[in-house]
Write an enzyme that holds these catalytic residues in place. Structure first.
Site, PDB file in Angstrom:
ATOM      1  N   ALA A   1     136.323  64.501 105.231  1.00 53.25           N
ATOM      2  CA  ALA A   1     136.339  65.065 106.579  1.00 53.25           C
ATOM      3  C   ALA A   1     136.800  64.008 107.572  1.00 53.25           C
ATOM      4  O   ALA A   1     137.322  62.960 107.181  1.00 53.25           O
ATOM      5  CB  ALA A   1     134.957  65.588 106.946  1.00 53.25           C
ATOM      6  N   ASN A   2     136.644  64.265 108.849  1.00 56.24           N
ATOM      7  CA  ASN A   2     136.988  63.293 109.898  1.00 56.24           C
ATOM      8  C   ASN A   2     136.039  63.478 111.066  1.00 56.24           C
ATOM      9  O   ASN A   2     135.174  64.347 111.044  1.00 56.24           O
ATOM     10  CB  ASN A   2     138.457  63.457 110.314  1.00 56.24           C
ATOM     11  CG  ASN A   2     138.718  64.835 110.877  1.00 56.24           C
ATOM     12  OD1 ASN A   2     138.192  65.199 111.918  1.00 56.24           O
ATOM     13  ND2 ASN A   2     139.503  65.634 110.177  1.00 56.24           N
TER      14      ASN A   2
END
Ligand code: CTP
Ligand code: CA
Length: 219
Positions: free
Chosen positions: A33-34
């Protein structure tokens, strides 16, 4: 520019907004993810709806309430986001604020990996570029807007991105400070006419200003 409340300058328009991160599974409990919080995208969806637009908000996994009057479609992965965006067409405008994961695992495990097997060899493959695909879609929105999160040479990268992805505008986001997840944003608006640097402001103020510009452009 002051908003004219109640004017509903985007009445009758359909606008698709993407927001948040995507999650790309490694196995059934882990993902790539980020740091995107989704706040800027949700603020833009809210501002467009406040101007009377019919807004479809395609949201990755975020902890945010749905803005009033916005139709929200929740997705997890980039592939799901692409499908949801395409299914939402046609639209007069699309604002691609999502921080789409650039890569996904080629072969996500269908159960939880146990650590005693050792560190897994993750093979990553590129995700589709949803914005670049939409630019050449038969139902391309009249006004296609991308975001560009950059930490250095912000304007230079954004100008190149606008051309490469065939977007009409790029909102260049300077994420070198505490912007990701924060209340404020520092942006440049890159259009075919040139580059405007907007004063650092709260994300909701940036959103209202962008909604006003979209209303100007759609006429
Ligand atoms: N975008 C997208 N699909 C992707 C990657 C990005 O639609 N798979 C969109 C984003 O929503 C944003 C724009 O493209 O509007 C730019 O995203 P960004 O991550 O800044 O650009 P990339 O082309 O992925 O390049 P890089 O991450 O290497 O800077
Ligand atoms: Ca990227």
């Amino acid at each position: 520019d002051a908003l004219r409340p109640g004017e509903r300058r985007l009445a009758g328009r359909h606008i698709v907004v993407t927001a948040g991160p995507t999650h790309e599974p490694i196995d059934t409990v882990r993902y790539i993810a980020n740091r995107s919080s989704g706040r800027q995208g949700f603020a833009i969806a809210r501002a467009l709806a406040a101007q009377g637009a019919r807004v479809t908000l395609v949201a990755g996994p975020v902890a945010l309430a749905t803005p009033a009057g916005v139709a929200r479609i929740d997705v997890e992965t980039a592939l799901q986001m692409r499908d949801a965006v395409n299914a939402a067409m046609p639209a007069d405008c699309a604002v691609m604020v999502a921080a789409v994961a650039d890569w996904r695992s080629a072969d996500p495990a269908t159960n939880k990996l146990k650590k005693d097997i050792g560190a897994p060899d993750l093979t990553l493959v590129a995700n589709p570029d949803i914005l670049a695909e939409l630019a050449v879609h038969p139902n391309r929105p009249q006004l296609l807007i991308g975001f560009a999160a950059e930490t250095d040479r912000v304007v230079e990268h954004a100008v190149a991105k606008r051309q490469r992805k065939q977007a009409d505008w790029i909102v260049a986001n300077d994420v070198s400070g505490d912007v990701m997840g924060g209340e404020e944003n520092a942006v440049h608006l890159v259009t075919p006419e040139g580059v405007e640097t907007w004063a650092r402001a709260r994300k909701d103020a940036i959103a209202r200003r962008l909604a006003d510009r979209i209303a100007d452009a759609l006429g």
